[in-house]
Scaffold this active site. Structure first.
Site, PDB file in Angstrom:
ATOM      1  N   GLU A   1      -6.948   4.000  -5.197  1.00 12.34           N
ATOM      2  CA  GLU A   1      -8.128   4.356  -4.401  1.00 12.34           C
ATOM      3  C   GLU A   1      -8.551   5.763  -4.813  1.00 12.34           C
ATOM      4  O   GLU A   1      -7.760   6.700  -4.723  1.00 12.34           O
ATOM      5  CB  GLU A   1      -7.785   4.331  -2.912  1.00 12.34           C
ATOM      6  CG  GLU A   1      -9.025   4.556  -2.064  1.00 12.34           C
ATOM      7  CD  GLU A   1      -8.723   5.012  -0.647  1.00 12.34           C
ATOM      8  OE1 GLU A   1      -9.518   4.698   0.248  1.00 12.34           O
ATOM      9  OE2 GLU A   1      -7.702   5.691  -0.431  1.00 12.34           O
TER      10      GLU A   1
ATOM     11  N   HIS B   1     -11.026  -1.680   5.251  1.00 11.38           N
ATOM     12  CA  HIS B   1     -10.740  -1.230   6.618  1.00 11.38           C
ATOM     13  C   HIS B   1     -11.342   0.135   6.944  1.00 11.38           C
ATOM     14  O   HIS B   1     -11.179   0.614   8.054  1.00 11.38           O
ATOM     15  CB  HIS B   1      -9.225  -1.199   6.808  1.00 11.38           C
ATOM     16  CG  HIS B   1      -8.575  -0.211   5.876  1.00 11.38           C
ATOM     17  ND1 HIS B   1      -8.478  -0.427   4.514  1.00 11.38           N
ATOM     18  CD2 HIS B   1      -8.043   1.002   6.097  1.00 11.38           C
ATOM     19  CE1 HIS B   1      -7.904   0.614   3.950  1.00 11.38           C
ATOM     20  NE2 HIS B   1      -7.628   1.503   4.882  1.00 11.38           N
ATOM     21  N   ASP B   2     -11.977   0.776   5.958  1.00  6.49           N
ATOM     22  CA  ASP B   2     -12.614   2.081   6.212  1.00  6.49           C
ATOM     23  C   ASP B   2     -14.128   1.968   6.268  1.00  6.49           C
ATOM     24  O   ASP B   2     -14.821   2.984   6.397  1.00  6.49           O
ATOM     25  CB  ASP B   2     -12.264   3.067   5.081  1.00  6.49           C
ATOM     26  CG  ASP B   2     -10.792   3.411   5.055  1.00  6.49           C
ATOM     27  OD1 ASP B   2     -10.168   3.423   6.128  1.00  6.49           O
ATOM     28  OD2 ASP B   2     -10.266   3.683   3.958  1.00  6.49           O
TER      29      ASP B   2
ATOM     30  N   ASP C   1      -2.973   4.783  -2.255  1.00  5.06           N
ATOM     31  CA  ASP C   1      -3.929   5.427  -1.360  1.00  5.06           C
ATOM     32  C   ASP C   1      -4.394   6.774  -1.935  1.00  5.06           C
ATOM     33  O   ASP C   1      -3.553   7.561  -2.398  1.00  5.06           O
ATOM     34  CB  ASP C   1      -3.209   5.655  -0.018  1.00  5.06           C
ATOM     35  CG  ASP C   1      -4.124   6.125   1.085  1.00  5.06           C
ATOM     36  OD1 ASP C   1      -5.039   5.380   1.455  1.00  5.06           O
ATOM     37  OD2 ASP C   1      -3.921   7.245   1.591  1.00  5.06           O
TER      38      ASP C   1
ATOM     39  N   ASP D   1       0.856  -1.190   0.000  1.00  2.00           N
ATOM     40  CA  ASP D   1       0.000   0.000   0.000  1.00  2.00           C
ATOM     41  C   ASP D   1       0.893   1.241   0.000  1.00  2.00           C
ATOM     42  O   ASP D   1       1.661   1.460   0.945  1.00  2.00           O
ATOM     43  CB  ASP D   1      -0.842  -0.054   1.290  1.00  2.00           C
ATOM     44  CG  ASP D   1      -2.159   0.660   1.181  1.00  2.00           C
ATOM     45  OD1 ASP D   1      -2.208   1.668   0.467  1.00  2.00           O
ATOM     46  OD2 ASP D   1      -3.116   0.207   1.828  1.00  2.00           O
TER      47      ASP D   1
HETATM   48  C1  NOJ Z   1      -7.597   6.000   2.694  1.00  2.00           C
HETATM   49  C2  NOJ Z   1      -7.250   4.885   3.629  1.00  2.00           C
HETATM   50  O1  NOJ Z   1      -7.934   3.728   3.218  1.00  2.00           O
HETATM   51  C3  NOJ Z   1      -7.646   5.351   5.010  1.00  2.00           C
HETATM   52  O2  NOJ Z   1      -7.590   4.312   5.957  1.00  2.00           O
HETATM   53  C4  NOJ Z   1      -6.767   6.510   5.393  1.00  2.00           C
HETATM   54  O3  NOJ Z   1      -7.191   7.024   6.632  1.00  2.00           O
HETATM   55  C5  NOJ Z   1      -6.844   7.616   4.335  1.00  2.00           C
HETATM   56  N1  NOJ Z   1      -6.753   7.125   2.999  1.00  2.00           N
HETATM   57  C6  NOJ Z   1      -5.707   8.581   4.526  1.00  2.00           C
HETATM   58  O4  NOJ Z   1      -4.499   7.994   4.163  1.00  2.00           O
END
Ligand code: NOJ
Length: 564
Positions: A248, A322-323, A196, A96
């Protein structure tokens, strides 16, 4: 670029996956211990959330050194062992890369703050306006997106936490430093990368107030983002034909995602977008309680599936990461119909056009955390919003209810490998409490004759067996049906129908109607035509199929008609 069409990727949230040394936190050696389990599932690659040195304010998404492993996750040797052990089992490792920002503990930022001009230009510093920050932009974790840099009267931009300073991709030296990072990890033998929030890296030259929003329209899919990604690819993974990359994309558009992922553009293999995961936000606000809007979910799936297909884009398929809160609690049922709904959700997403991602624990239906006290939460965003909602006057009980549904910690509770005290995850106290869901564990699921794990395994096998799944066209049917998500996939003579009931009551599906609308005849399907189902007895396919709570299945026929 390697074809990603028949691949399935498993996401490991390292801190919560497997603790090998009894410190309450998952680590890299823990992943190696579980490789046989992952091999058995059948995924092709493992995407590891960031394992680099970090103060962990955002659990590793605040990187302080891109070249070293954080001691809490293990050592470089642990990672090398993981890469080679994974390879022996035919599994690839993806890392990542957090390149929109670094931690404020990163050496570059420290030098910048100390006044070193070279490094100051690696970040985005601006003068404030009297007592106000440079613009009115809001951070994605709440509050202003600007933080004052000491006494200088200058501020630095942070779209996330104030300890995550945004990088200035307009600086060529910075870009080269990032390419070196990617090339360093390629040499270690990883097969790909997740980038990311990579659609936020290009900010406009002039930063101005957003009078209609929080600022995102200025920097989302920003002015030079495609140029930057092409250059990144050319200098790094693009030189290797078999690398898998996924970006992402925050608040993005189909048009941009086509460009990010169409192979002709030479940017990335595929993209994550999140529009389908906002269908339970009231007026776009995550921190609200709302039943998910099923019709909206269908519309978004339809728009993205057909929009990406039409222009040759490729997308990641997922409900969990995970979010996000856990999909079985969010869109299914984590009590009475736990297994049925977990399998239904899996079928509904895996058989679409794109590359499926499985998030750890999803393969045995891990539900939300069900915390009832703020002291149980660890996530920086959840804790910030607890304070923000409190300051807005929301009652404590309501805030806790919102967090119970929306907090990112729902997806981050440690893996429930078994039913013992430490759930097979740790021998000490876990860094984040376990989800309060008695009876649910990988061990219990695998021991049952109708395991969710085997359902996922079957879905992965089907993708490798049937081109209609990996490479077929997509067409949604029954758009107006308020219970069922139905779609057709077609490739040559192969036609597949996928029907999924998102509710706990019975309904019907009319194969006659489908035949008159599409000329594809599924009415004479036999037991052999059922590729997968979450009820045992879907054998008697007639004109009308009675669909039970959370029932879902896929039917396959060979049909010369070129209808979709
Ligand atoms: C996306 C990530 O998936 C998340 O967990 C993170 O807090 C933010 N980007 C900032 O890096």
């Amino acid at each position: 670029m390697q074809s990603v069409k028949d691949k399935v990727i498993y996401q490991v949230y390292v801190k919560s996956f497997m603790d090998s040394n009894g410190d309450g936190k998952g680590d890299i050696a823990g992943i190696t211990m579980k490789l046989d389990y992952l091999k058995r599932l059948g995924a092709d690659c493992l995407w590891l959330t960031p394992v680099f040195v970090s103060p962990m304010n955002d659990n590793g998404y605040d990187v302080a050194d891109y070249y070293s492993i954080d001691p809490s996750f293990g050592t470089m040797e642990d990672l090398e062992v993981l890469i080679s052990e994974a390879k022996k089992r035919g599994l690839g490792i993806m890392l990542d890369m957090v390149f929109n920002h670094t931690s404020t503990d990163h050496e570059w930022f420290r030098k910048a703050i100390a006044g070193d001009k070279k490094y100051k230009d690696y970040y985005i510093f601006r003068r404030g306006r009297e007592a106000l920050p440079p613009t009115n932009w809001i951070s994605k974790f709440g509050g202003s997106a600007w933080e004052m840099a000491g006494e200088s009267g200058e501020y630095y931009l942070h779209l996330f936490d104030r300890t995550q300073a945004d990088l200035n991709w307009e600086n060529e030296d910075l870009r080269k430093e990032l390419y070196d990072v990617v090339n360093f990890w390629i040499k270690k033998g990883v097969v790909g990368f997740r980038f990311d929030v990579v659609n936020l890296i290009s900010k406009p030259d002039v930063l101005e107030d957003d009078l209609n929003g929080d600022g995102r329209r200025f920097y989302t899919d920003g002015p030079r983002v495609h140029e930057h990604l092409k250059e990144l690819a050319r200098n790094t993974f693009g030189k290797h034909h078999d690398m898998i990359t996924v970006g992402e994309m925050s608040s993005t558009s189909i048009e941009n995602c086509v460009r990010y992922s169409n192979p002709l553009e030479e940017e990335l293999s595929m993209v994550f977008n999140f529009h389908h995961l906002k269908v339970d936000y009231e007026a776009g606000d995550k921190w609200t309680l709302k039943e998910f809007d099923f019709m909206e979910l269908k519309k978004i799936f339809n728009d993205w599936q057909t929009g990406m297909e039409k222009e040759g884009g490729w997308m990641a398929l997922f409900y969990n990461n995970h979010d996000q809160p856990r999909s079985v609690s969010r869109f299914g049922s984590d009590s009475k119909y736990h297994k049925e709904s977990a399998k239904m959700l899996a079928t509904s997403i895996h058989l679409m056009r794109g590359t499926p991602y499985i998030y750890q624990g999803e393969e045995f239906g891990m539900p939300n955390a069900y915390f009832d006290d703020i002291s149980e939460y660890r996530d920086v965003e959840s804790i910030n919003y607890y304070d923000i909602l409190k300051s807005k006057g929301m009652a404590e009980a309501e805030i806790l209810e919102v967090l119970r549904e929306k907090s990112r910690d729902n997806g981050r509770t440690p893996m429930l490998w078994d039913d013992s005290d430490g759930h097979g995850f740790t021998t000490s106290v876990p860094w984040l409490p376990f989800a309060k869901v008695p009876g649910i564990s990988a061990e219990a699921d695998l021991a049952s004759s109708d395991s969710i794990f085997n359902h996922y395994r079957k879905l992965i096998e089907l993708r490798k067996q049937y081109e209609v799944i990996s490479d077929g066209t997509f067409m949604m049917t029954d758009m107006e049906n308020s219970h069922l998500l139905c779609y057709l996939r077609c490739k040559g003579t192969g036609k597949m129908l996928v029907v999924s009931n998102f509710y706990d009551d019975e309904t019907e599906f009319d194969l006659d109607k489908l035949f008159y609308e599409t000329s594809i005849d599924f009415r004479k399907c036999t037991f052999e035509s059922v590729l997968i189902s979450n009820y045992y007895d879907l054998a008697k396919v007639g004109e009308i199929i009675r669909i039970r709570p959370y029932e879902s299945f896929a039917l396959y026929v060979e049909d010369k008609h070129p209808s979709c």
